[in-house]
Design a protein around this motif. Structure first.
Motif, short mmCIF file in Angstrom:
data_model
loop_
_atom_site.label_atom_id
_atom_site.label_comp_id
_atom_site.label_asym_id
_atom_site.label_seq_id
_atom_site.Cartn_x
_atom_site.Cartn_y
_atom_site.Cartn_z
N VAL A 136 0.83 -1.20 0.00
CA VAL A 136 0.00 0.00 0.00
C VAL A 136 0.87 1.25 0.00
O VAL A 136 2.09 1.18 0.20
CB VAL A 136 -0.90 0.06 1.26
CG1 VAL A 136 -1.90 -1.07 1.28
CG2 VAL A 136 -0.03 0.04 2.52
N GLU A 137 0.23 2.39 -0.23
CA GLU A 137 0.96 3.66 -0.18
C GLU A 137 -0.01 4.75 0.26
O GLU A 137 -1.08 4.91 -0.32
CB GLU A 137 1.54 3.97 -1.57
CG GLU A 137 2.48 5.16 -1.56
CD GLU A 137 3.29 5.27 -2.84
OE1 GLU A 137 3.14 4.40 -3.72
OE2 GLU A 137 4.05 6.24 -2.96
N ALA A 167 -6.80 1.88 -7.59
CA ALA A 167 -7.82 1.93 -6.53
C ALA A 167 -7.24 2.35 -5.18
O ALA A 167 -6.19 1.88 -4.78
CB ALA A 167 -8.50 0.56 -6.40
N ASN A 168 -7.96 3.24 -4.54
CA ASN A 168 -7.57 3.73 -3.21
C ASN A 168 -8.72 3.59 -2.24
O ASN A 168 -9.89 3.59 -2.64
CB ASN A 168 -7.27 5.23 -3.25
CG ASN A 168 -6.22 5.63 -4.25
OD1 ASN A 168 -5.15 6.03 -3.88
ND2 ASN A 168 -6.55 5.55 -5.52
N VAL A 169 -8.37 3.53 -0.95
CA VAL A 169 -9.38 3.58 0.11
C VAL A 169 -9.25 4.96 0.75
O VAL A 169 -8.16 5.32 1.21
CB VAL A 169 -9.14 2.48 1.17
CG1 VAL A 169 -10.12 2.64 2.32
CG2 VAL A 169 -9.29 1.10 0.53
N VAL A 170 -10.33 5.71 0.75
CA VAL A 170 -10.30 7.05 1.34
C VAL A 170 -10.15 6.92 2.86
O VAL A 170 -10.82 6.09 3.49
CB VAL A 170 -11.58 7.83 1.00
CG1 VAL A 170 -11.59 9.20 1.69
CG2 VAL A 170 -11.70 8.00 -0.51
N LEU A 182 -3.45 4.10 -1.44
CA LEU A 182 -3.45 3.38 -2.72
C LEU A 182 -3.13 1.90 -2.47
O LEU A 182 -2.18 1.58 -1.75
CB LEU A 182 -2.38 3.98 -3.64
CG LEU A 182 -2.09 3.22 -4.95
CD1 LEU A 182 -3.28 3.29 -5.90
CD2 LEU A 182 -0.84 3.77 -5.61
N VAL A 183 -3.94 1.04 -3.03
CA VAL A 183 -3.68 -0.40 -2.93
C VAL A 183 -2.73 -0.75 -4.07
O VAL A 183 -3.13 -0.73 -5.24
CB VAL A 183 -4.98 -1.23 -3.02
CG1 VAL A 183 -4.66 -2.71 -2.85
CG2 VAL A 183 -5.98 -0.78 -1.97
N ASP A 186 -0.05 -7.98 -8.98
CA ASP A 186 1.13 -7.43 -8.29
C ASP A 186 1.46 -6.00 -8.71
O ASP A 186 2.62 -5.62 -8.80
CB ASP A 186 2.33 -8.35 -8.48
CG ASP A 186 2.76 -8.46 -9.93
OD1 ASP A 186 1.93 -8.20 -10.81
OD2 ASP A 186 3.94 -8.77 -10.18
N GLY A 187 0.43 -5.21 -8.94
CA GLY A 187 0.64 -3.80 -9.26
C GLY A 187 -0.71 -3.11 -9.20
O GLY A 187 -1.75 -3.76 -9.36
#
Length: 168
Positions: free
Chosen positions: A45-46, A87-90, A101-102, A129-130
């Motif tokens: 994640v980032e 895709a990101n989780v807010v 960011l996943v 894997d990305g």
DNA sequence: GGAACGATCTGC
DNA sequence: CAGATCGTTCCC
């Protein structure tokens, strides 16, 4: 339609993702991302906050990034390089403009479905894997942006009890 | 109205 | 290591 992970699976609570992105990011490791009959374990994640120039929210609210300024626990999907979705989780409080960011997941169930969306012959290890690859494998697009991942919708962020690694 | 630029991936 | 490929953003 594969079932969700195992017996003790629960969708993560919104309160837990409403913390700061830098806190949520390591916590998200080993959580489970479920999209329909496909699911996998988050392994990279980032965190992105509005104070980082690289963040989409660095220059304020725009039509594209408005989901990131909304409440935590929603999916922020964007289209990148004219060919990839990410895709990101807010996270954080509404208005802060942060998300995680996943970057990669380990595919666990629905492998054939994922493979069917990736180029023919894609190895299992290369399936998700990305950030762009996992969206393609899971079928996540802009249409999924804004979805609540803390409810019983088609995209869910779950906790099956596996703790995050001690040394991320 | 136009140009520049990506939170990337793939194949050479 | 360069090309693909197009929505978003910013500047004129």
């Amino acid at each position: 339609m594969a079932s969700v992970p195992s017996a003790c699976v629960r969708v993560v609570s919104r309160a837990l993702v409403a913390r700061d992105a830098t806190e949520v990011a390591p916590w998200l490791l080993n959580k489970v991302l479920v999209v329909g009959g496909c699911w996998g374990r988050i392994v990279e994640v980032e965190a992105y906050r509005s104070d980082e120039p690289a963040s989409h929210t660095f220059r304020g609210r725009t039509p594209r990034n408005s989901v990131m300024f909304g409440p935590a626990g929603h999916l922020y999907v964007y289209f990148s390089y004219g060919m990839h979705h990410c895709a990101n989780v807010v996270t954080g409080a509404a208005g802060e403009g942060q998300a995680v960011l996943v970057r990669a997941i380990t595919p666990v169930a629905g492998l054939e479905e994922m493979r069917s969306r990736r180029p023919p012959g894609t190895a299992e290890a290369r399936l998700t894997d990305g950030p762009g690859k996992l969206c393609q494998a899971l079928g996540l697009t802009l249409a999924d942006s804004g979805r609540d991942v803390c409810g019983d919708g088609p995209v869910q962020l779950c906790d099956d009890g596996m703790p995050p690694p001690e040394r991320p």
